[in-house]
Enzyme design. Structure first.
Site, PDB file in Angstrom:
ATOM      1  N   GLN A 191       0.819  -1.223   0.000  1.00  0.00           N
ATOM      2  CA  GLN A 191       0.000   0.000   0.000  1.00  0.00           C
ATOM      3  C   GLN A 191       0.848   1.266   0.000  1.00  0.00           C
ATOM      4  O   GLN A 191       0.433   2.303  -0.516  1.00  0.00           O
ATOM      5  CB  GLN A 191      -0.920  -0.028   1.238  1.00  0.00           C
ATOM      6  CG  GLN A 191      -1.939   1.087   1.319  1.00  0.00           C
ATOM      7  CD  GLN A 191      -2.620   1.131   2.686  1.00  0.00           C
ATOM      8  OE1 GLN A 191      -2.240   0.411   3.600  1.00  0.00           O
ATOM      9  NE2 GLN A 191      -3.627   1.981   2.824  1.00  0.00           N
ATOM     10  N   TYR A 202       3.461 -11.566   3.872  1.00  0.00           N
ATOM     11  CA  TYR A 202       3.169 -10.146   3.685  1.00  0.00           C
ATOM     12  C   TYR A 202       3.759  -9.665   2.349  1.00  0.00           C
ATOM     13  O   TYR A 202       4.982  -9.684   2.155  1.00  0.00           O
ATOM     14  CB  TYR A 202       3.734  -9.294   4.840  1.00  0.00           C
ATOM     15  CG  TYR A 202       3.096  -9.572   6.191  1.00  0.00           C
ATOM     16  CD1 TYR A 202       1.982 -10.401   6.319  1.00  0.00           C
ATOM     17  CD2 TYR A 202       3.606  -9.001   7.353  1.00  0.00           C
ATOM     18  CE1 TYR A 202       1.399 -10.654   7.563  1.00  0.00           C
ATOM     19  CE2 TYR A 202       3.024  -9.246   8.605  1.00  0.00           C
ATOM     20  CZ  TYR A 202       1.924 -10.078   8.683  1.00  0.00           C
ATOM     21  OH  TYR A 202       1.358 -10.329   9.914  1.00  0.00           O
ATOM     22  N   SER A 241       1.010 -18.086  16.308  1.00  0.00           N
ATOM     23  CA  SER A 241       0.013 -17.050  16.032  1.00  0.00           C
ATOM     24  C   SER A 241      -1.323 -17.720  15.742  1.00  0.00           C
ATOM     25  O   SER A 241      -1.401 -18.597  14.875  1.00  0.00           O
ATOM     26  CB  SER A 241       0.452 -16.189  14.840  1.00  0.00           C
ATOM     27  OG  SER A 241      -0.525 -15.195  14.585  1.00  0.00           O
ATOM     28  N   SER A 278      -3.819  -6.099  14.884  1.00  0.00           N
ATOM     29  CA  SER A 278      -5.028  -5.334  14.503  1.00  0.00           C
ATOM     30  C   SER A 278      -5.701  -4.656  15.690  1.00  0.00           C
ATOM     31  O   SER A 278      -6.913  -4.799  15.902  1.00  0.00           O
ATOM     32  CB  SER A 278      -6.027  -6.217  13.745  1.00  0.00           C
ATOM     33  OG  SER A 278      -5.596  -6.411  12.418  1.00  0.00           O
ATOM     34  N   LEU A 327      -6.598  -1.711  16.002  1.00  0.00           N
ATOM     35  CA  LEU A 327      -7.658  -0.774  15.564  1.00  0.00           C
ATOM     36  C   LEU A 327      -8.667  -1.469  14.650  1.00  0.00           C
ATOM     37  O   LEU A 327      -9.429  -0.796  13.947  1.00  0.00           O
ATOM     38  CB  LEU A 327      -7.042   0.437  14.847  1.00  0.00           C
ATOM     39  CG  LEU A 327      -6.156   1.347  15.698  1.00  0.00           C
ATOM     40  CD1 LEU A 327      -5.600   2.505  14.861  1.00  0.00           C
ATOM     41  CD2 LEU A 327      -6.924   1.894  16.898  1.00  0.00           C
ATOM     42  N   ASN A 384      -0.635   7.637  17.076  1.00  0.00           N
ATOM     43  CA  ASN A 384      -0.807   6.389  17.827  1.00  0.00           C
ATOM     44  C   ASN A 384       0.197   6.236  18.971  1.00  0.00           C
ATOM     45  O   ASN A 384      -0.092   5.585  19.982  1.00  0.00           O
ATOM     46  CB  ASN A 384      -0.723   5.193  16.871  1.00  0.00           C
ATOM     47  CG  ASN A 384      -1.842   5.218  15.837  1.00  0.00           C
ATOM     48  OD1 ASN A 384      -2.774   6.013  15.955  1.00  0.00           O
ATOM     49  ND2 ASN A 384      -1.755   4.375  14.831  1.00  0.00           N
TER      50      ASN A 384
HETATM   51  P1  NDP Z   1      -4.578  -1.896  12.932  1.00  0.00           P
HETATM   52  O1  NDP Z   1      -5.824  -2.630  13.247  1.00  0.00           O
HETATM   53  O2  NDP Z   1      -4.142  -0.881  13.914  1.00  0.00           O
HETATM   54  O3  NDP Z   1      -4.772  -1.234  11.492  1.00  0.00           O
HETATM   55  C1  NDP Z   1      -3.786  -0.382  10.990  1.00  0.00           C
HETATM   56  C2  NDP Z   1      -4.377   0.472   9.873  1.00  0.00           C
HETATM   57  O4  NDP Z   1      -5.381   1.355  10.406  1.00  0.00           O
HETATM   58  C3  NDP Z   1      -3.335   1.372   9.261  1.00  0.00           C
HETATM   59  O5  NDP Z   1      -2.569   0.734   8.280  1.00  0.00           O
HETATM   60  C4  NDP Z   1      -4.199   2.500   8.720  1.00  0.00           C
HETATM   61  O6  NDP Z   1      -4.815   2.026   7.538  1.00  0.00           O
HETATM   62  C5  NDP Z   1      -5.237   2.637   9.821  1.00  0.00           C
HETATM   63  N1  NDP Z   1      -4.808   3.566  10.889  1.00  0.00           N
HETATM   64  C6  NDP Z   1      -3.837   3.360  11.822  1.00  0.00           C
HETATM   65  N2  NDP Z   1      -3.723   4.410  12.645  1.00  0.00           N
HETATM   66  C7  NDP Z   1      -4.645   5.313  12.248  1.00  0.00           C
HETATM   67  C8  NDP Z   1      -5.008   6.597  12.723  1.00  0.00           C
HETATM   68  N3  NDP Z   1      -4.397   7.141  13.768  1.00  0.00           N
HETATM   69  N4  NDP Z   1      -6.008   7.251  12.086  1.00  0.00           N
HETATM   70  C9  NDP Z   1      -6.638   6.700  11.029  1.00  0.00           C
HETATM   71  N5  NDP Z   1      -6.327   5.479  10.530  1.00  0.00           N
HETATM   72  C10 NDP Z   1      -5.341   4.787  11.135  1.00  0.00           C
HETATM   73  O7  NDP Z   1      -3.353  -2.888  12.777  1.00  0.00           O
HETATM   74  P2  NDP Z   1      -2.983  -3.938  11.609  1.00  0.00           P
HETATM   75  O8  NDP Z   1      -4.186  -4.680  11.150  1.00  0.00           O
HETATM   76  O9  NDP Z   1      -2.163  -3.232  10.595  1.00  0.00           O
HETATM   77  O10 NDP Z   1      -2.085  -4.951  12.425  1.00  0.00           O
HETATM   78  C11 NDP Z   1      -0.851  -4.509  12.986  1.00  0.00           C
HETATM   79  C12 NDP Z   1       0.219  -5.540  12.710  1.00  0.00           C
HETATM   80  O11 NDP Z   1      -0.137  -6.781  13.295  1.00  0.00           O
HETATM   81  C13 NDP Z   1       0.445  -5.893  11.233  1.00  0.00           C
HETATM   82  O12 NDP Z   1       1.221  -4.950  10.554  1.00  0.00           O
HETATM   83  C14 NDP Z   1       1.136  -7.218  11.359  1.00  0.00           C
HETATM   84  O13 NDP Z   1       2.500  -7.026  11.677  1.00  0.00           O
HETATM   85  C15 NDP Z   1       0.405  -7.844  12.538  1.00  0.00           C
HETATM   86  N6  NDP Z   1      -0.660  -8.756  12.071  1.00  0.00           N
HETATM   87  C16 NDP Z   1      -0.539 -10.083  12.364  1.00  0.00           C
HETATM   88  C17 NDP Z   1      -1.465 -10.990  11.964  1.00  0.00           C
HETATM   89  C18 NDP Z   1      -1.301 -12.432  12.308  1.00  0.00           C
HETATM   90  O14 NDP Z   1      -2.043 -13.273  11.793  1.00  0.00           O
HETATM   91  N7  NDP Z   1      -0.345 -12.781  13.126  1.00  0.00           N
HETATM   92  C19 NDP Z   1      -2.646 -10.584  11.164  1.00  0.00           C
HETATM   93  C20 NDP Z   1      -2.716  -9.164  10.940  1.00  0.00           C
HETATM   94  C21 NDP Z   1      -1.759  -8.288  11.398  1.00  0.00           C
HETATM   95  P3  NDP Z   1      -5.350   2.978   6.351  1.00  0.00           P
HETATM   96  O15 NDP Z   1      -4.675   4.301   6.466  1.00  0.00           O
HETATM   97  O16 NDP Z   1      -5.033   2.248   5.108  1.00  0.00           O
HETATM   98  O17 NDP Z   1      -6.817   3.060   6.565  1.00  0.00           O
END
Ligand code: NDP
Length: 327
Positions: A27, A54, A154, A210, A212, A296
Site C-alpha cells: 500500500q 506479507y 500465532s 489489529s 484498531l 498512535n
Molecule cells: P490496525 O488494526 O491498527 O490497522 C492499521 C491500519 O489502520 C493502518 O494501516 C491504517 O490504515 C489505519 N490507521 C492506523 N492508525 C490510524 C489513525 N491514527 N487514524 C486513522 N487510521 C489509522 O493494525 P494492523 O491490522 O495493521 O495490524 C498490525 C500488525 O499486526 C500488522 O502490521 C502485522 O504485523 C500484525 N498482524 C498479524 C497478523 C497475524 O495473523 N499474526 C494478522 C494481521 C496483522 P489505512 O490508512 O489504510 O486506513
C-alpha cells in the site's frame, strides 16, 4: 517508551511495536516505510513485525533494505518473521509447519531481510497436517543453529500451545515464548479468557495484532467512506465486510463521543485500551502514514486517562465482555 519481558523470556520488548501487513511492499511507498521505521525507532519502539506472506516476501525485502540503510546496531532492535502461508506457492511442500517448509522458509526470509538471524520466528497458524512434535523439534533446531533466537505461535489455541510446551519440556527442547493473537475492542475471547491460565503457568507473552480492527477503531469510517484507506483496497472486500458491520459501526460512534469527552482521539483511546491489559506484552501498530504513527504513539501516556470508571463506560458501550466458564 515502556519495555517488558516477552513472556518468561529475557527478551525486552517495547509495549508498542510496528508491523508491516498490507503496508510495506504494497500500500505504501518504500520511503514512507522508512520514515515510519525511523519514527518508531526514535520513539523507542524496538520490535518490527513481519511474515513471509506479507506482500509475498516483498515486505521482508523492504524492511531488510531499510534496516541495512539505517545501519542501526543489530542489538538495538527485534525483527520477526512468520511461516505457514508460504509466499504464494500452492504445492503442499511450500507451506505449513513441516520441517521442510520451516527450514526453507526461514532460510528464504533471512535472504530477503539480508540478516544473519531472526529474533523471533512465529508459526503463523496451527498446521493440522504436521505433528506438533516435528514443529517443536524444528524450531528448537533453528535456535541451536543460530538462525532464530526465540519462537512463538500465532492464532493457536491454548490447547495447541500447551501441547507444544509439554512436548518441549519432556524433551528438554526450547518451547514457544509468545503467541500473536488478534486483540481489539471487538475481538477479546482468546486474550481475555482462553489464555488466562497459561499466562500463569507457562508465562505466555502476547504480541497482539489489529488493535484498531484494521482502522475502523480510528473512527474514520463513521461518515462517508474515505478514499485511499485499507478497507477500500481491492481484494480486501472480506475485511471490509467483517469490520463494517452495523453493530461495530454503532459502537464506534458511541466510543467516538466518549473519546472526545476525554480529550482523546478514538485511535488513541482504542490503543490505550489494549495497553491497559497487563497480559498484552506489546501492541503491534499498523500505519499507512507517518501522521498516524505520530498520533498512535500517544496511546502510552493516554493509559492514565482510562480510569476504572472510563473502562466501565467502554465496557457498557461494547457489551461484549467475554465470560469465564463457571467451572
Ligand atoms: P490496525 O488494526 O491498527 O490497522 C492499521 C491500519 O489502520 C493502518 O494501516 C491504517 O490504515 C489505519 N490507521 C492506523 N492508525 C490510524 C489513525 N491514527 N487514524 C486513522 N487510521 C489509522 O493494525 P494492523 O491490522 O495493521 O495490524 C498490525 C500488525 O499486526 C500488522 O502490521 C502485522 O504485523 C500484525 N498482524 C498479524 C497478523 C497475524 O495473523 N499474526 C494478522 C494481521 C496483522 P489505512 O490508512 O489504510 O486506513
Amino acid at each position: 517508551m515502556q519495555y517488558n519481558n516477552l513472556g518468561k523470556s529475557g527478551l525486552q520488548v517495547s509495549r508498542l511495536s510496528l508491523g508491516s501487513w498490507l503496508t510495506f511492499g504494497k500500500q505504501i511507498a518504500d520511503e514512507t516505510a522508512a520514515d515510519l521505521m525511523q519514527l518508531a525507532y526514535d520513539n523507542g519502539i524496538n520490535f518490527f513485525d513481519n511474515a513471509e506472506i506479507y506482500a509475498r516476501g516483498k515486505s521482508e525485502e523492504v524492511m531488510g533494505e531499510i534496516l541495512k540503510k539505517k545501519g542501526w546496531s543489530r542489538d538495538s532492535y527485534i525483527v520477526s518473521s512468520k511461516a505457514f502461508f508460504g509466499i504464494g506457492g500452492e504445492l503442499p511442500t511450500q507451506k505449513g509447519l513441516s520441517r521442510k517448509h520451516l527450514v526453507e522458509a526461514c532460510e528464504a526470509a533471512l535472504k530477503r531481510f539480508q540478516l544473519d538471524y531472526l529474533d523471533l520466528y512465529y508459526c503463523h497458524r496451527p498446521d493440522k497436517q504436521t505433528p506438533i512434535e516435528e514443529t517443536v523439534w524444528t524450531m528448537h533446531q533453528l535456535i541451536m543453529q543460530g538462525k532464530i533466537l526465540y519462537w512463538g505461535t500465532s492464532e493457536w489455541s491454548a490447547q495447541e500451545i500447551m501441547e507444544a510446551h509439554m512436548f518441549a519440556k519432556q524433551n528438554h527442547l526450547i518451547g514457544p515464548i509468545v503467541e500473536q493473537p488478534e486483540y481489539n475492542m471487538f475481538v477479546r475471547e482468546k486474550v481475555e479468557v482462553e489464555f488466562s491460565q497459561i499466562y500463569k503457568t507457562v508465562g505466555l507473552g502476547t504480541t497482539v495484532w489489529s488493535p484498531l480492527a484494521s482502522g475502523i477503531l480510528s473512527g474514520k469510517y463513521n461518515a462517508e467512506f474515505p478514499d485511499g484507506t485499507r478497507l477500500g483496497m481491492e481484494g480486501l472486500e472480506w475485511l471490509k465486510e467483517r469490520n463494517l458491520t452495523p453493530e461495530r459501526m454503532q459502537a464506534v460512534k458511541e466510543l467516538t463521543m466518549l473519546s472526545k469527552e476525554l480529550g482523546l482521539s478514538l485511535p488513541i483511546m482504542s490503543l490505550a485500551w489494549c495497553l491497559k491489559n497487563p497480559n498484552v506484552s506489546t501492541v503491534i501498530l499498523g500505519a499507512s502514514k507517518v501522521a498516524q504513527l505520530q498520533e498512535n504513539l500517544k496511546a502510552l501516556e493516554a493509559q492514565a486517562l482510562l480510569t476504572d470508571e472510563v473502562m466501565n463506560r467502554i465496557e457498557a458501550i461494547l457489551g461484549n465482555k467475554p465470560v469465564f466458564p463457571a467451572y
